[in-house]
Write a protein that holds these residues in place. Structure first.
Motif, short mmCIF file in Angstrom:
data_model
loop_
_atom_site.label_atom_id
_atom_site.label_comp_id
_atom_site.label_asym_id
_atom_site.label_seq_id
_atom_site.Cartn_x
_atom_site.Cartn_y
_atom_site.Cartn_z
N LEU A 142 0.83 -1.21 0.00
CA LEU A 142 0.00 0.00 0.00
C LEU A 142 0.87 1.27 0.00
CD1 LEU A 142 -2.96 -0.93 2.36
CD2 LEU A 142 -3.04 -0.49 -0.10
N ARG A 143 1.95 1.23 0.74
CA ARG A 143 2.87 2.37 0.77
C ARG A 143 3.40 2.66 -0.62
NH1 ARG A 143 7.44 1.73 -0.11
NH2 ARG A 143 7.68 -0.34 0.81
N TYR A 144 3.81 1.62 -1.34
CA TYR A 144 4.39 1.83 -2.65
C TYR A 144 3.35 2.31 -3.67
CZ TYR A 144 7.10 1.48 -6.84
OH TYR A 144 7.73 1.81 -8.01
N PHE A 145 2.15 1.72 -3.63
CA PHE A 145 1.18 2.02 -4.69
C PHE A 145 0.42 3.33 -4.45
CE2 PHE A 145 2.09 -2.33 -5.92
CZ PHE A 145 2.08 -2.22 -7.30
N LYS A 146 0.67 3.98 -3.32
CA LYS A 146 0.10 5.33 -3.11
C LYS A 146 0.43 6.25 -4.27
CE LYS A 146 -0.91 6.35 1.64
NZ LYS A 146 -0.13 5.73 2.73
N ARG A 147 1.65 6.11 -4.81
CA ARG A 147 2.08 6.99 -5.91
C ARG A 147 1.23 6.83 -7.15
NH1 ARG A 147 7.96 5.32 -6.51
NH2 ARG A 147 7.60 5.03 -4.31
N TYR A 148 0.54 5.68 -7.25
CA TYR A 148 -0.36 5.48 -8.38
C TYR A 148 -1.81 5.72 -7.98
CZ TYR A 148 3.80 3.52 -10.57
OH TYR A 148 5.07 3.35 -11.07
N LYS A 149 -1.96 6.48 -6.89
CA LYS A 149 -3.29 6.90 -6.42
C LYS A 149 -4.15 5.71 -5.99
CE LYS A 149 -2.32 11.21 -7.35
NZ LYS A 149 -0.90 11.02 -6.98
N VAL A 150 -3.50 4.71 -5.40
CA VAL A 150 -4.25 3.62 -4.78
C VAL A 150 -4.44 4.01 -3.32
CG1 VAL A 150 -4.13 1.22 -3.98
CG2 VAL A 150 -3.39 1.81 -6.30
N ASN A 151 -5.70 4.07 -2.88
CA ASN A 151 -5.94 4.54 -1.51
C ASN A 151 -6.78 3.59 -0.69
OD1 ASN A 151 -4.56 7.07 -1.22
ND2 ASN A 151 -5.92 7.82 -2.85
N GLU A 152 -6.52 2.29 -0.82
CA GLU A 152 -7.32 1.35 -0.04
C GLU A 152 -6.75 1.24 1.36
OE1 GLU A 152 -9.06 -2.07 -1.83
OE2 GLU A 152 -8.26 -1.49 -3.79
N SER A 153 -7.60 0.80 2.28
CA SER A 153 -7.13 0.66 3.66
C SER A 153 -6.50 -0.72 3.84
CB SER A 153 -8.30 0.81 4.64
OG SER A 153 -9.17 -0.29 4.52
N PRO A 154 -5.54 -0.81 4.76
CA PRO A 154 -4.93 -2.12 5.04
C PRO A 154 -5.98 -3.14 5.47
CG PRO A 154 -3.95 -0.38 6.44
CD PRO A 154 -4.91 0.28 5.53
N GLU A 155 -7.01 -2.67 6.19
CA GLU A 155 -8.05 -3.59 6.68
C GLU A 155 -8.82 -4.22 5.52
OE1 GLU A 155 -7.71 -0.40 7.77
OE2 GLU A 155 -6.71 -0.89 9.67
N SER A 156 -9.15 -3.40 4.52
CA SER A 156 -9.94 -3.95 3.41
C SER A 156 -9.11 -4.92 2.59
CB SER A 156 -10.52 -2.83 2.54
OG SER A 156 -9.52 -2.28 1.72
N ILE A 157 -7.82 -4.61 2.42
CA ILE A 157 -6.94 -5.52 1.67
C ILE A 157 -6.75 -6.83 2.44
CG2 ILE A 157 -4.59 -5.84 0.77
CD1 ILE A 157 -6.28 -3.88 -0.85
N TYR A 158 -6.56 -6.70 3.74
CA TYR A 158 -6.41 -7.87 4.61
C TYR A 158 -7.63 -8.78 4.46
CZ TYR A 158 -5.63 -10.34 9.08
OH TYR A 158 -5.42 -11.28 10.06
N ALA A 159 -8.81 -8.18 4.47
CA ALA A 159 -10.05 -8.96 4.33
C ALA A 159 -10.12 -9.62 2.94
CB ALA A 159 -11.27 -8.06 4.56
N ARG A 160 -9.73 -8.87 1.90
CA ARG A 160 -9.76 -9.43 0.54
C ARG A 160 -8.84 -10.64 0.42
NH1 ARG A 160 -8.69 -4.87 -3.92
NH2 ARG A 160 -8.42 -6.67 -5.26
N ILE A 161 -7.66 -10.52 1.01
CA ILE A 161 -6.68 -11.60 0.89
C ILE A 161 -7.16 -12.86 1.60
CG2 ILE A 161 -4.35 -12.32 1.63
CD1 ILE A 161 -3.48 -9.40 0.94
N LYS A 162 -7.84 -12.67 2.73
CA LYS A 162 -8.26 -13.84 3.53
C LYS A 162 -9.59 -14.44 3.07
CE LYS A 162 -5.75 -13.53 7.73
NZ LYS A 162 -5.85 -13.94 9.13
N GLU A 163 -10.29 -13.73 2.21
CA GLU A 163 -11.58 -14.21 1.72
C GLU A 163 -11.43 -15.57 1.04
OE1 GLU A 163 -14.42 -12.28 -1.45
OE2 GLU A 163 -13.96 -10.87 0.18
N PRO A 164 -12.22 -16.56 1.47
CA PRO A 164 -12.05 -17.90 0.90
C PRO A 164 -12.39 -17.97 -0.60
CG PRO A 164 -13.55 -17.96 2.79
CD PRO A 164 -13.25 -16.52 2.52
#
Ligand code: ATP
Ligand code: MN
Length: 255
Positions: free
Chosen positions: A233-255
């Motif tokens: 998330l830190r790196y992709f901020k420069r490409y205007k990605v503004n997702e929260s760590p919580e939402s990404i965490y949830a996406r990754i763990k989604e079965p």
């Protein structure tokens, strides 16, 4: 002087032609007897046909280009005399796949090399683009070379692209992290712009450097996952990605 000569002779004996001579210094540091023995075995099996130039000199490993049986290969050589085996031990000891290895430097490094091989294999099976692992021998990992005409693909950190392309790469990386978690049951553990290559043809990411990747049983798997998410998330901020760590965490763990 004498030492370099001896190494030269040994390398010659391996019948591995050195395509360029820039890597003499590197050769001296990496090619201890155990490594020479491993290269000898790989050469005899025909897996390594000719050793090329040095691609990278990292903290724990050196990567070389080489000719394989049919194609260019990357040879990752873990240095046995490396300094950070304490931390290698930390990653290995929590991994049930390596519960019965002996705790000396050499065996830890050999296990580490196998661990990277298996992690790459699992990632590949889960549909993630990684360099296809070919084999291991002691402290040496052989994998497909990701590049063109002897030139490795650029690292994510070194490319300049439009926001839109950046966002596309981001989505693919999150998809890879999800597949890695749910299908391969692994957490990369060192994911950042330094360990993602970009295929310039179709700008798809290729994940590399999986020696430290851990299975989900590892006591620190969740901590490593959160750190990977933060790096990305830190790196992709420069490409205007503004997702929260919580939402990404949830996406990754989604079965
Ligand atoms: P360590 O953390 O032990 O120091 P490292 O970071 O040096 O490991 P890698 O990240 O696996 O090791 O590889 C180092 C560099 O070598 C990469 O940044 C990449 O440029 C190049 N490289 C690695 N594997 C390949 C490959 N299969 N094809 C092309 N280039 C590669
Ligand atoms: Mn790396």
């Amino acid at each position: 002087e004498g030492k370099i000569k001896r190494l030269d002779n040994s390398v010659d004996k391996l019948r591995i032609k050195r395509k360029d001579s820039d890597s003499l210094k590197v050769t001296e540091n990496v090619f201890d007897n155990a490594t020479l023995k491993a290269l000898y075995t790989l050469s005899n099996k025909g897996i390594v046909q000719a050793l090329g130039g040095s691609i990278s000199t990292g903290k724990e490993a050196n990567v070389f280009l080489a000719d394989g049986e049919e194609e260019e290969i990357a040879i990752k050589i873990y240095r046995i005399s490396s300094s950070s085996f304490r931390s290698m031990e930390d990653y290995i000891l929590g991994d049930p796949r390596f519960s019965n290895i002996r705790h000396n430097k050499r065996d830890i490094v050999f296990a580490w090399t196998k661990k990277e091989f298996r992690n790459l294999m699992r990632a590949k099976q889960a549909g993630i683009r990684v360099p296809e692992p070919i084999t291991t021998e002691r402290n040496i990992l052989i994998m497909k070379f990701m590049g063109e005409n002897g030139k490795p693909y650029p690292l994510l950190k070194d490319i300049k692209i439009e926001n839109e392309d950046g966002q596309m790469i981001f989505e693919t990386v999150i998809d890879y992290m999800h597949k890695l978690y749910v299908d391969a049951n692994l957490v990369h553990g060192d994911l950042s712009e330094y360990n993602i290559l970009i295929d310039p043809e179709d700008i798809t990411p290729i994940i590399i450097d999986m020696g430290q990747s851990v299975t989900l049983e590892h006591p620190r798997a969740d901590q490593f996952l959160k750190r990977d998410i933060e790096n990305i998330l830190r790196y992709f901020k420069r490409y205007k990605v503004n997702e929260s760590p919580e939402s990404i965490y949830a996406r990754i763990k989604e079965p």
